[in-house]
Design an enzyme around this catalytic site. Sequence first.
Site, PDB file in Angstrom:
ATOM      1  N   SER A   1      -9.217  10.910   2.194  1.00 52.72           N
ATOM      2  CA  SER A   1      -9.897  10.446   3.266  1.00 52.72           C
ATOM      3  C   SER A   1      -9.792   9.222   3.480  1.00 52.72           C
ATOM      4  O   SER A   1     -10.847   8.699   4.976  1.00 52.72           O
ATOM      5  CB  SER A   1     -10.962  11.639   3.286  1.00 52.72           C
ATOM      6  OG  SER A   1     -10.136  12.779   3.113  1.00 52.72           O
TER       7      SER A   1
ATOM      8  N   ASP B   1      -8.823  14.724   9.636  1.00 52.18           N
ATOM      9  CA  ASP B   1      -8.197  13.129   9.120  1.00 52.18           C
ATOM     10  C   ASP B   1      -7.344  13.399   8.652  1.00 52.18           C
ATOM     11  O   ASP B   1      -6.456  12.460   8.044  1.00 52.18           O
ATOM     12  CB  ASP B   1      -9.429  12.293   8.100  1.00 52.18           C
ATOM     13  CG  ASP B   1     -10.049  13.316   6.824  1.00 52.18           C
ATOM     14  OD1 ASP B   1      -9.786  14.564   7.388  1.00 52.18           O
ATOM     15  OD2 ASP B   1     -10.734  13.005   6.121  1.00 52.18           O
ATOM     16  N   HIS B   2      -6.874  14.275   8.308  1.00 44.64           N
ATOM     17  CA  HIS B   2      -5.805  15.015   7.571  1.00 44.64           C
ATOM     18  C   HIS B   2      -6.021  16.696   7.574  1.00 44.64           C
ATOM     19  O   HIS B   2      -6.896  16.934   7.616  1.00 44.64           O
ATOM     20  CB  HIS B   2      -5.754  14.158   5.762  1.00 44.64           C
ATOM     21  CG  HIS B   2      -7.150  15.248   4.792  1.00 44.64           C
ATOM     22  ND1 HIS B   2      -6.860  16.366   5.158  1.00 44.64           N
ATOM     23  CD2 HIS B   2      -7.559  13.797   5.209  1.00 44.64           C
ATOM     24  CE1 HIS B   2      -8.932  16.431   4.320  1.00 44.64           C
ATOM     25  NE2 HIS B   2      -8.962  15.161   3.872  1.00 44.64           N
TER      26      HIS B   2
ATOM     27  N   THR C   1     -15.327   9.297   4.312  1.00 45.56           N
ATOM     28  CA  THR C   1     -15.797   9.066   5.638  1.00 45.56           C
ATOM     29  C   THR C   1     -16.600   8.341   6.209  1.00 45.56           C
ATOM     30  O   THR C   1     -16.321   6.985   7.056  1.00 45.56           O
ATOM     31  CB  THR C   1     -15.819  10.526   6.319  1.00 45.56           C
ATOM     32  OG1 THR C   1     -14.344  11.077   6.156  1.00 45.56           O
ATOM     33  CG2 THR C   1     -15.979  10.318   8.002  1.00 45.56           C
TER      34      THR C   1
END
Length: 493
Positions: free
Chosen positions: A119, A347-348, A182
């Site tokens: 992240s 993000d993923h 983040t």
Amino acid sequence: MKVTALLVMSCGLILGSLVLGGLGKPQFPEQEKEPQFWNAWAQRTLKNALMLQNLNQNKAKNLILFLGDGMGVPTVTAARILKGQLSGQSGEETQLEMDKFPFVSLAKTYNTNAQVPDSAGTATAYLCGVKANEGTVGVSAAAVRSQCQTTKGNEVTSILRWAKDAGKSVGIVTTTRVNHATPSAAYAHSVDRDWYSDNEMPDEAVQAGCKDIAQQLFENIPNIDLKQSLRKDGRLNPNNLSHTVRILHLLELCHSGLFEPGDLPFDLERNSETDPSLTEMVEVAIKILRKNPSGFYLLVEGGRIDHGHHEGKAKQALYEAVEMDRAIGQADLMTSIHNTMTIVTADHSHMFNFGGYTLRGNTIFGLAPMVSDVDQKPFTSILYGNGPGFKMVNGARENVSTIDYQENNYQAQAAVPLKMETHGGEDVAVFAKGPLAHLLHGVHEQNYIPHVMAYAACIGQNREHCMSSGGTSGLRPVLSSVAALLTVSRLFC
């Protein structure tokens, strides 16, 4: 040192049983039997798509990025079904708020040194516009994780900084610690995402002049509109964020906010008397930020989707995703598509999926309608590729029919045993609406996202096109000192 930011919200009870017709078959609306139903629906969709040919090329006054941490496509689909089932529907036909966005693309999430990302590196991509190594925030790929001496000269700035420099108000709302991966990429430059405070840093890094992320929160973005920053004993102590009380002018809800020493509670565990929801926080954030005539940039993170998946707790993760979708809907009510670009992405992904030929209307947390043809045991539709849900009983796979697989903290079965489930490496969806949202199409590198947002708002390095023509696109930003970093957890009203 760990600091908490925003919060999560809980929903009602999920549907616990398969919706069945008189013959034991899944029930669905009678109208779905008619071809005209599907043809008419498709024609309406086609007309709406044709209207998109008139592209919105306004200048974006406001920018909002909703980031579902770990919200891969399977999570989006499962959250859609859950949202519908919470409303008494079968779920599959439901529309999420993000589903209503007119433009959808895919983002490639790999880090410069990792096929499956973390992240921190991804946050640097979608906030700073450059891909980076895993475990690093706000620095380029020339910086090496945990090597302090590689920091200097490799710092990169985020779109939050670009927006503030252009006179916009800026805000961050997150359900995790405010110095987590983040949010920290929005303001910090650190070669290690785990350097939350000097307590987590090696002595040599501190002596070499590297700063912890919490310190950078205070120093790197001046003029943050934080009304108070006090310890419980009333003394100013910016270095003890785990016991910080901040008055954020949230008069619509209450008068103070108390930080958690860690992340916020899961959505399903939220105390509605003391804990504001993500939706409520977004509402207050926009009310504050929109006071600036030059507009605002707001980062909203549904951070605990990721945590639920890592723990193998799909129910926690999906309720987090549904709440973030509510927050997206709230933002839609408070902004205009004509002057506000809104992007929703992840993000993923995670090693999460659901399958097993489940029937229409089957509870998303339920069993597949068959048993394994290998061990003759039932299995849940939701499964993980790896994680803590791997369990053997007497040398064989656990029989899920003997346990409460719909319990909030049930850990879904996993193929490979790990203490913590891992991220997935596939592309993630990017939903976009508002000015120049059509620039997000096809498949792009993840670092493309902030460049599009900056171009739409005429900030950062994308200003020349704004000055070359008349009308709103030729307006120059008006400087303002207004900036709000909204990092709230518990509110006691």
